[in-house]
Design a protein around this motif. Sequence first.
Motif, PDB file in Angstrom:
ATOM      1  N   ALA A  74       0.526  -6.103  80.093  1.00 44.10           N
ATOM      2  CA  ALA A  74       0.277  -5.212  81.227  1.00 44.10           C
ATOM      3  C   ALA A  74       1.586  -4.730  81.834  1.00 44.10           C
ATOM      4  O   ALA A  74       1.709  -3.561  82.237  1.00 44.10           O
ATOM      5  CB  ALA A  74      -0.571  -5.925  82.277  1.00 44.10           C
ATOM      6  N   THR A  75       2.579  -5.607  81.910  1.00 45.91           N
ATOM      7  CA  THR A  75       3.892  -5.219  82.434  1.00 45.91           C
ATOM      8  C   THR A  75       4.504  -4.117  81.586  1.00 45.91           C
ATOM      9  O   THR A  75       5.066  -3.142  82.116  1.00 45.91           O
ATOM     10  CB  THR A  75       4.826  -6.443  82.451  1.00 45.91           C
ATOM     11  N   ALA A  76       4.415  -4.255  80.265  1.00 49.92           N
ATOM     12  CA  ALA A  76       4.982  -3.252  79.364  1.00 49.92           C
ATOM     13  C   ALA A  76       4.290  -1.901  79.531  1.00 49.92           C
ATOM     14  O   ALA A  76       4.953  -0.852  79.593  1.00 49.92           O
ATOM     15  CB  ALA A  76       4.870  -3.730  77.917  1.00 49.92           C
ATOM     16  N   LEU A  77       2.963  -1.902  79.623  1.00 53.80           N
ATOM     17  CA  LEU A  77       2.245  -0.637  79.765  1.00 53.80           C
ATOM     18  C   LEU A  77       2.578   0.060  81.087  1.00 53.80           C
ATOM     19  O   LEU A  77       2.724   1.288  81.135  1.00 53.80           O
ATOM     20  CB  LEU A  77       0.745  -0.867  79.650  1.00 53.80           C
ATOM     21  N   ARG A  78       2.709  -0.719  82.157  1.00 51.47           N
ATOM     22  CA  ARG A  78       3.089  -0.116  83.441  1.00 51.47           C
ATOM     23  C   ARG A  78       4.485   0.500  83.353  1.00 51.47           C
ATOM     24  O   ARG A  78       4.731   1.598  83.877  1.00 51.47           O
ATOM     25  CB  ARG A  78       3.047  -1.169  84.558  1.00 51.47           C
ATOM     26  N   ALA A  79       5.400  -0.213  82.695  1.00 57.62           N
ATOM     27  CA  ALA A  79       6.770   0.286  82.569  1.00 57.62           C
ATOM     28  C   ALA A  79       6.811   1.571  81.745  1.00 57.62           C
ATOM     29  O   ALA A  79       7.534   2.518  82.087  1.00 57.62           O
ATOM     30  CB  ALA A  79       7.657  -0.780  81.934  1.00 57.62           C
TER      31      ALA A  79
END
Length: 407
Positions: A203-208
């Motif tokens: 989820a962190t990667a997709l937000r970034a």
Amino acid sequence: MARKVTTGKRVRWALPRLLLRHPRLLRVRPALGWFFLKYMRKFRIRDFGGNLVLHSHLPPLNSPAYGAIIREQLVEQRDAPSHAQIGLTSACPQRCVYCYNRDRTGRPLDTSEILSAVRDLQEMGVRWLGWTGGEPLLNKDIVSLTGAAAERCAVKLFTTGSTLTPALARDLKNAGLFSVSVSLDHWTESVHDANRGVRGAFATALRAIDMFLAVDGLHVGVSGVLSKEMIRNGQTEEFLAFCERLGVHEAWLSEVKPSVQAFWNEDLVIDEDDRLRLVDLQDRYNRRGGLTFNYLGHFEGREHFGCNAGHKMVYVDAHGEVSPCVFAPMTFGNVRERSLPGIIRDMMGRIPPGGECFINGNYRVFQARSKGEIPVPRDLSLDLLGHMEFGPPAEFTKFSKTGRKDA
């Protein structure tokens, strides 16, 4: 959810434009120029905010940094590094199973020491600089460091996306960042999180990715690590399709490297057939347009530029240890104890440019002789070199002053 794919503007009349921007290209020897032209035709040049990007392992083709590479590496053919990576911190909220930095420890470099390393690398001829870590976004001075580095280098960021904000993404672009790769290894959340050792990594990667894509003119990619199983089971294509749906501009991919003890295992390390399978896939994939597939083993294969670890590519970790590349778990000295140019020249004199990946070809030497300490100290590193093999040079190396094909 699928994002809108933004591949950048297609560039027309690319070669004439490059010749006008970099007339020194006309001074490159014909055989070397033809080699480069054939390589460049395997990609589609795209315009991102005025930057003409072939792929993110080279500076934008219309940039001063690329012009310097033409002059220094192709015309003058200097025996000097052109690419480097610097670890901005060893801190990271994730614990990747294959992380090349997970066993490196010491006192972190401060901002003045990092800036000194950047200046030394620039003076030696480095024109492409990658920020890595740890998680480089945790360095509070990353924006000012990027601004200083971008004065003479094309700057690329490798990040998990942790702690990113929209404001920081914009500030990095405004400081001079031309490209970013967000770590993402799988289209399935549970698999990616397991690889990264923390829930929420996916989820962190997709937000970034969304935050970086919202910044006009920034070249945005995914940095993925492919397991041997994924490559052999045809899952690379599935991963590329996932990246297409995310709307990123590039998939910068590498196989799992045997950089840490847990992966010093031939069952986990790819062979030449696996590499060539990815090389062929990249060439076929990039002919169709859209997202750029940029496999590290394509650029560094013997049919192109080869593995120039310790020559054209060098790595300074977050503690000041100097290694041939991020994947080589050895040090040739620390910038606090010896000059960085001196360490690099010493390393270049001991490691010949090879046609295959340095660590893929020599991990068994580390397995047998490293005594488990990473990075391997300098004295032991020098001993290990005597047991390593480097293979025949790559095609690019054959055009050097000592091996001209058109002499």
